[in-house]
Design an enzyme around this catalytic site. Structure first.
Site, short mmCIF file in Angstrom:
data_model
loop_
_atom_site.label_atom_id
_atom_site.label_comp_id
_atom_site.label_asym_id
_atom_site.label_seq_id
_atom_site.Cartn_x
_atom_site.Cartn_y
_atom_site.Cartn_z
N ASN A 21 -1.43 0.52 6.91
CA ASN A 21 -2.26 0.09 5.78
C ASN A 21 -3.68 -0.14 6.28
O ASN A 21 -3.94 -1.09 7.01
CB ASN A 21 -1.68 -1.20 5.18
CG ASN A 21 -2.45 -1.71 3.98
OD1 ASN A 21 -3.61 -1.36 3.77
ND2 ASN A 21 -1.82 -2.57 3.20
N CYS A 63 -8.14 -3.46 -1.15
CA CYS A 63 -7.45 -2.17 -1.08
C CYS A 63 -7.81 -1.23 -2.22
O CYS A 63 -7.54 -0.03 -2.14
CB CYS A 63 -5.94 -2.40 -1.05
SG CYS A 63 -5.41 -3.52 0.25
N HIS A 122 -3.04 3.97 -2.88
CA HIS A 122 -3.34 3.13 -1.72
C HIS A 122 -2.14 3.14 -0.80
O HIS A 122 -0.99 2.95 -1.23
CB HIS A 122 -3.67 1.71 -2.17
CG HIS A 122 -3.63 0.73 -1.04
ND1 HIS A 122 -4.28 0.93 0.15
CD2 HIS A 122 -2.96 -0.45 -0.90
CE1 HIS A 122 -4.04 -0.07 0.96
NE2 HIS A 122 -3.25 -0.93 0.36
#
Length: 320
Positions: A276, A118, A246
């Site tokens: 996500n 990530c 993120h």
């Protein structure tokens, strides 16, 4: 091709891409024991885009890259370095960057994949910044692309509600004579002893995480690091026009942004619509903010990635 030594770089264009299929919370409720209320309360996600079996990671990446190149007014042959941040590429060789270069018809670029999960995009952006400033590249294409749908367990309600697929891309070039750098110094690191808290392991690989550990680490340890990123760029959090973290979970993004102290900044909340998307989340969210005109050209934006390996990395950039 190599360039000459330069004192700084900047992002000259952005692009993003998401697959057409949208998966809603109601759709997920038909697959696992969950509900729109349960998902919204815990993670803030409403929808996510899911790629089909015939849409590999490099295709997502190439679409975003083509959009960034068109925005920059560049041809694929103008690029001599392609960096792709991804942790969901199935094949080891050719790597994703090489496949993107082939799809777009590039001439002879250096092609590298970076797997920092990530935090991958901010690591790749720093690597491109270093390469152009050192003269080993003239123009770089930096892409974050992930197909999380391939590596999630669709029977696990704790993880399948989180993820989406997509890609974001940035063109990085040297700054002109007398021009201030548009990509600030990177601050990156990790917590190796906690690397197990976010995992993509096994055959076939599957995504798993220790959600509470990640939440506590992100909300307590990351805000002071993010403030250090601002200090390295010679700014205070109050100077920021945008904060692009993120896009892991809205319940992480909002408290972390508040603790950073960027009281005048637009906070990216693309996770609500996209879920996500791992390495794609930061460039995709930034590209959307710029495309919608929510932050003016030349504005300082904090980019800060965190997650797998318990890696983190961030820099302040000026928007194209």
């Amino acid at each position: 091709m190599t360039g000459t030594l330069t004192t700084g770089t900047r992002i000259t264009a952005l692009g993003h891409y998401q697959p057409a299929r949208i998966l809603t919370n109601e759709d997920l409720a038909a697959l696992v024991d969950t509900s729109d209320e349960w998902i919204t309360t815990r993670v803030g996600i409403k929808t996510r885009h899911i790629a089909g079996p015939d849409e590999p990671v490099d295709e997502l990446a190439a679409h975003a890259a083509a959009k960034a190149l068109a925005s920059a007014g560049l041809a694929p042959t103008d690029i001599d370095l392609v960096l792709v941040a991804t942790s969901t590429a199935i094949d080891r060789s050719p790597n994703t960057a090489a496949r993107v270069a082939a799809r777009l018809g590039m001439a002879a670029p250096a092609t590298m994949d970076l797997n920092v999960v990530c935090a991958g995009f901010t690591h790749a952006l720093a690597t491109a910044d270093h390469a152009v400033r050192a003269g080993s590249a003239t123009r770089a294409l930096v892409i974050g692309a992930d197909k999380m749908a391939d590596i999630v367990d669709w029977t696990d309600r704790s993880t399948c509600v989180l993820v989406g697929d997509g890609a974001g891309a940035a063109v990085v070039e040297a700054t002109g004579p007398g021009e201030e750098p548009g990509i600030g110094p990177v601050l990156w690191g990790s917590v190796p002893e906690m690397g197990h808290a976010v995992r993509i392991e096994g055959t076939p690989p599957r995504f798993a995480q220790e959600g509470q550990s990640v939440y506590r680490w992100a909300t307590t340890q990351l805000p002071p690091i993010a403030r250090q990123v601002c200090a390295r760029a010679g700014l205070t959090p109050e100077d920021l026009a945008a904060v692009v973290l993120h896009q892991a979970n809205l319940r992480i993004i909002e408290p972390v942004a508040q603790k950073i102290g960027a009281v005048n900044a637009v906070v990216a909340r693309d996770v609500v619509d996209s879920g996500n998307t791992s390495a794609a989340s930061i460039p995709m969210a930034l590209s959307k903010l710029v495309e919608r005109g929510e932050i003016p050209s030349g504005s300082p934006a904090l980019l800060f990635g965190f997650g797998g390996n318990l890696s983190y990395g961030g820099q302040v950039v000026r928007t194209p």
